[in-house]
Design an enzyme around this catalytic site. Structure first.
Site, PDB file in Angstrom:
ATOM      1  CB  CYS A 341      -1.027  -0.125   1.932  1.00  0.00           C
ATOM      2  SG  CYS A 341      -2.425   0.973   1.230  1.00  0.00           S
ATOM      3  CG  HIS A 433      -4.105  -3.673   3.637  1.00  0.00           C
ATOM      4  ND1 HIS A 433      -2.277  -3.569   4.024  1.00  0.00           N
ATOM      5  CD2 HIS A 433      -4.581  -1.976   2.950  1.00  0.00           C
ATOM      6  CE1 HIS A 433      -2.451  -1.643   4.008  1.00  0.00           C
ATOM      7  NE2 HIS A 433      -3.518  -0.947   3.238  1.00  0.00           N
TER       8      HIS A 433
END
Length: 510
Positions: A341, A433
């Site tokens: 991310c 994630h």
């Protein structure tokens, strides 16, 4: 049964999340349809529900303890810190803007009380019981007027309150007494009693103090939970990662191969969803540690740059610490690096941010051919795909939109079309994630890392992260079942706080 309970705490980190999860798992094993609830959560660790709503990971974990699918109703207000003075406000799973602490507590919070009570009422209309978690301490008298997560929600929904205290910190009796004594008479009526958490030693030595506490407050203690290693669940506060110690404290099996694999995680500012590395730490023979100095990368077989709520700030921190240069050297030497991310964005060539930091154009580390532009709308999805010949599932929470200009896709749809991320040699980046919780993919990825690092490491074939999570949740349920007065707890959830509880002076200041 249409019951409810608020699990409050004498302090932050007293064990509210763990106790809430344990009560939920105990109830569901009794055949009760139960759901978790936290009106307002401040956390950098979040999760995306199937309907695309962002909630705290602790509530997602508690939903798993209940064996139900998490929804936005279970955490209607999520505050994601962006620094010491402001947070992004996420309402019913969607971001509604940045707000200072003064602005939020000065009026916005109190206006949300009706919303959170409506969410709680909807859950109570669907489930047999709802176990609510408070935040911090209910005796934060400076915030009581606008409170919507502790006594505000307890008063609004007439919930009995169980106060949890961490005896391992010391001062638990004073904390219990002082918590009650600083509440108004109306709030005190709902505080049914106490639960001692993290006790070490002979419980009989504690019992005289519990008897005196009952004489002083008129309230009983519903249980004494022993200290147990390895019960750390998804943490709420990524800013306090240094207090976690090891990622997984419980004993794991020895390495399946001849070598261990050493993984260093850069402890960047405003770290978010650092729980991504829990699946790595669950692997026998994998050693995970958080680092903040370049020399700590020297013996690492893999370096992870995790997510963050402040990508540009984290990038600046990496440069100030000398970690940025160390990461660039690793990539040039084709030594494994993984960015997740915000970490993925940092590894790119260029960042254009008028949303999060409002700093405009900033050069990245330039080790992946990626350009990132921050969009006003946040991406909240639950993607699935393939990588390294294995099925992968994950979730996305980010404002940054990546334009991949080269390399190869990290995740694909299995038909040759890239879905996300970028790989160049042994440098990897993704917005997903949770991908490492996919067991087959995690093992394949670790085999690649071990080969690149020259380690004779072999992933254990039978490690199931989902099974380890279930085992952990069952251990929490066992703690409640074996060390709490479950008959009394059942009556409390079903019937509310006992009548006639005495007032303990001085009460809340006028």
């Amino acid at each position: 049964m249409n019951g409810g309970l608020l699990v409050a705490g004498t302090t932050s980190d007293a064990g509210k999340s763990v106790v809430t999860a344990g009560i939920c798992r105990w109830l569901v094993r009794q055949g009760v349809r139960v759901a978790p609830f936290k009106a307002q959560n401040m956390s950098l660790n979040s999760f995306v529900t199937r309907e695309g709503a962002e909630i705290g990971r602790a509530q997602a974990m508690q939903a798993q303890a209940c064996r139900v699918e998490p929804t936005a109703l279970m955490n209607p207000v999520l505050l994601k810190p962006g620094g010491e003075q402001s947070s992004q406000v996420v309402l019913l799973g969607k971001p509604v803007g940045e707000m200072s602490a003064r602005g939020y507590h000065g009026g916005r919070q109190q206006r949300l009380l009706g919303t959170v009570l409506d969410c709680l009422a909807e859950l109570r209309g669907t489930y047999d019981a709802v176990i609510c978690e408070g935040a911090g301490s209910p005796a934060e008298i400076n915030l009581r007027r606008t409170d919507i997560v502790n006594m505000g929600i307890a008063r609004g929904a007439r919930l009995p309150v169980l106060v949890v205290g961490d005896i391992d910190r010391g001062g638990v009796f004073a904390s219990f007494f002082g918590t009650v004594a600083l509440l108004s008479p109306e709030d005190q009526e709902l505080v049914a009693g106490f639960l001692v958490n993290k006790f070490r030693g002979d419980v009989s030595l504690l019992e005289p103090g519990l008897d005196m506490l009952r004489n002083l407050t008129g309230r009983r203690t519903y249980g004494v939970l022993p200290f147990r290693h390895g019960l750390g669940i998804d943490e709420e506060d990524g800013l306090r990662v240094s207090l976690r110690g090891t990622v997984r404290e419980s004993t794991v099996a020895p390495p399946a191969g001849e070598d261990v694999l050493r993984i260093a995680v850069c402890a960047i500012p405003l770290m978010s969803n650092f729980t991504d590395v829990d699946a790595l730490a669950a692997e026998p023979g994998v050693v995970v540690r958080f680092v903040d100095r370049p020399e700590e990368l020297a013996d690492a077989d893999l370096v992870v740059v995790p997510g963050t709520r402040g990508t540009v700030r984290a990038l600046q921190w990496l440069r100030e610490r000398g970690l940025a240069d160390a990461l660039v050297r690793r990539a040039a030497e084709d030594r494994p690096v993984l960015g997740i991310c915000g970490g993925f964005q940092i590894l790119g060539e260029h960042i254009e941010d008028e949303i999060e930091s409002r700093t405009g154009e900033v050069p990245g580390l330039g080790v992946l051919p990626v350009r990132v532009r921050f969009a006003r709308e946040k991406t909240l999805t639950r993607p699935a795909g393939e990588a390294l010949g294995e099925r992968v599932e994950g979730y996305e929470i980010h404002h940054g939109v990546a334009e991949v200009l080269g390399g190869e896709a990290f995740f694909s749809d299995g038909r040759g079309h890239g879905l996300d991320g970028c790989r160049v040699g042994q440098t990897w980046g993704t917005h997903w994630h949770g991908s490492l919780e996919s067991d087959g993919f995690r093992r394949a990825f670790l085999r690649e890392v071990a080969a690149a690092a020259g380690r004779r490491f072999v992933p254990a074939p039978g490690t199931s992260f989902a099974a380890l999570r279930e085992e952990q949740l069952d251990r929490l349920g066992d703690l409640i079942e074996q060390h709490a007065d479950t008959d009394a707890l059942w009556r409390l959830i079903e019937s509310g706080a006992p009548q006639g509880l005495p007032f303990i002076p001085p009460g809340a200041p006028a």
